[in-house]
Design a protein around this motif. Structure first.
Motif, PDB file in Angstrom:
ATOM      1  N   VAL A  75       5.595  -1.705  -0.149  1.00 56.88           N
ATOM      2  CA  VAL A  75       4.211  -1.729   0.098  1.00 56.88           C
ATOM      3  C   VAL A  75       3.660  -1.149   1.017  1.00 56.88           C
ATOM      4  O   VAL A  75       4.166  -1.585   2.223  1.00 56.88           O
ATOM      5  CB  VAL A  75       3.709  -3.160  -0.064  1.00 56.88           C
ATOM      6  N   ASP A  96       2.865  -0.396  -4.054  1.00 57.46           N
ATOM      7  CA  ASP A  96       1.584  -0.652  -3.892  1.00 57.46           C
ATOM      8  C   ASP A  96       0.790  -0.161  -2.678  1.00 57.46           C
ATOM      9  O   ASP A  96       1.763   0.414  -1.658  1.00 57.46           O
ATOM     10  CB  ASP A  96       1.148  -2.315  -4.115  1.00 57.46           C
ATOM     11  N   LEU A  98      -1.936  -1.442   0.608  1.00 51.43           N
ATOM     12  CA  LEU A  98      -2.727  -2.353   1.116  1.00 51.43           C
ATOM     13  C   LEU A  98      -3.469  -1.870   2.440  1.00 51.43           C
ATOM     14  O   LEU A  98      -2.871  -1.321   3.351  1.00 51.43           O
ATOM     15  CB  LEU A  98      -2.052  -3.710   1.381  1.00 51.43           C
ATOM     16  N   GLU A 106      -4.771 -11.973  -0.778  1.00 47.14           N
ATOM     17  CA  GLU A 106      -4.532 -10.789  -1.583  1.00 47.14           C
ATOM     18  C   GLU A 106      -3.291 -10.430  -1.442  1.00 47.14           C
ATOM     19  O   GLU A 106      -2.606  -9.848  -2.220  1.00 47.14           O
ATOM     20  CB  GLU A 106      -5.702  -9.826  -1.196  1.00 47.14           C
ATOM     21  N   ARG A 110      -0.386  -9.896  -3.990  1.00 44.81           N
ATOM     22  CA  ARG A 110       0.053  -8.473  -4.226  1.00 44.81           C
ATOM     23  C   ARG A 110       1.586  -8.695  -4.219  1.00 44.81           C
ATOM     24  O   ARG A 110       2.615  -8.018  -4.872  1.00 44.81           O
ATOM     25  CB  ARG A 110      -0.316  -7.635  -3.256  1.00 44.81           C
ATOM     26  N   GLN A 114       4.586  -8.077  -7.204  1.00 45.42           N
ATOM     27  CA  GLN A 114       5.820  -7.156  -6.844  1.00 45.42           C
ATOM     28  C   GLN A 114       6.841  -7.860  -7.014  1.00 45.42           C
ATOM     29  O   GLN A 114       7.954  -7.237  -7.617  1.00 45.42           O
ATOM     30  CB  GLN A 114       5.509  -6.386  -5.733  1.00 45.42           C
TER      31      GLN A 114
END
Length: 178
Positions: A75, A96, A98, A106, A110, A114
């Motif tokens: 991420v 992802d 962020l 959040e 997330r 994952q």
């Protein structure tokens, strides 16, 4: 593993994920990330897009090129996540992206998403390996049966139908203990 040169960001991520039951370790730059990865196999990596000793996208490419870390979800985290960086990171294999500052709930959501995807991937890979093993066994058994049928055709080709009938009758009687 959280890789960010900003101590307050690392602490905030570690606190949020720690409260969610995650084992969190920290690295401040690319060098300490490599050392941490050599000693520990994290389930997920949170990687700052800009570190003092390397660009996050370069590190992402390095991670995705390595057999040891290829399947690890990464991420990317950045102060601002412009569309170009998001597209580049996702294109290079990031799971992802962020933005900083982030909302702790959040972040946790997330990361958990994952981790669920990663667990499903591992389960699917294991099932595929098991299926491949079973297929190999079935193919081997089929080949052995084919060879046996070939032998039977070869042997019975030299016998008359009366001789085959008598052999079968004796074998059936012996099998049934008659």
């Amino acid at each position: 593993l959280v890789v960010d040169d900003d101590e307050s960001v690392r602490r905030a991520i570690a606190a949020a994920l720690g409260d969610a039951g995650c084992d969190v370790r920290e690295a401040v730059d690319a060098a300490s990330m490599r050392i941490a990865l050599a000693a520990w196999e994290p389930a997920l990596l949170l990687l700052d897009a800009s570190l003092p000793d390397a660009a996050g996208t370069q590190l992402l490419q390095e991670l995705k090129a390595s057999d040891a870390t290829r399947d690890m979800p990464v991420v990317m985290i950045a102060t601002r996540l412009p569309d170009e960086l998001t597209e580049l990171a996702l294109g290079l294999g990031a799971a992802d992206g962020l933005r900083k500052p982030f909302r702790p709930r959040e972040l946790v959501a997330r990361v958990q998403a994952q981790l669920r995807v990663q667990a499903l991937l591992r389960k699917t890979q294991d099932a595929l390996r098991n299926s491949e093993d079973e297929l190999g066994r079935v193919q081997e058994d089929s080949e052995n049966r084919r060879k046996l049928v070939d032998i039977l055709h070869e042997v019975t080709g030299d016998l008359s139908s009366d001789e085959i009938y008598h052999i079968l009758a004796r074998r059936v009687a012996r099998a049934l203990s008659l």
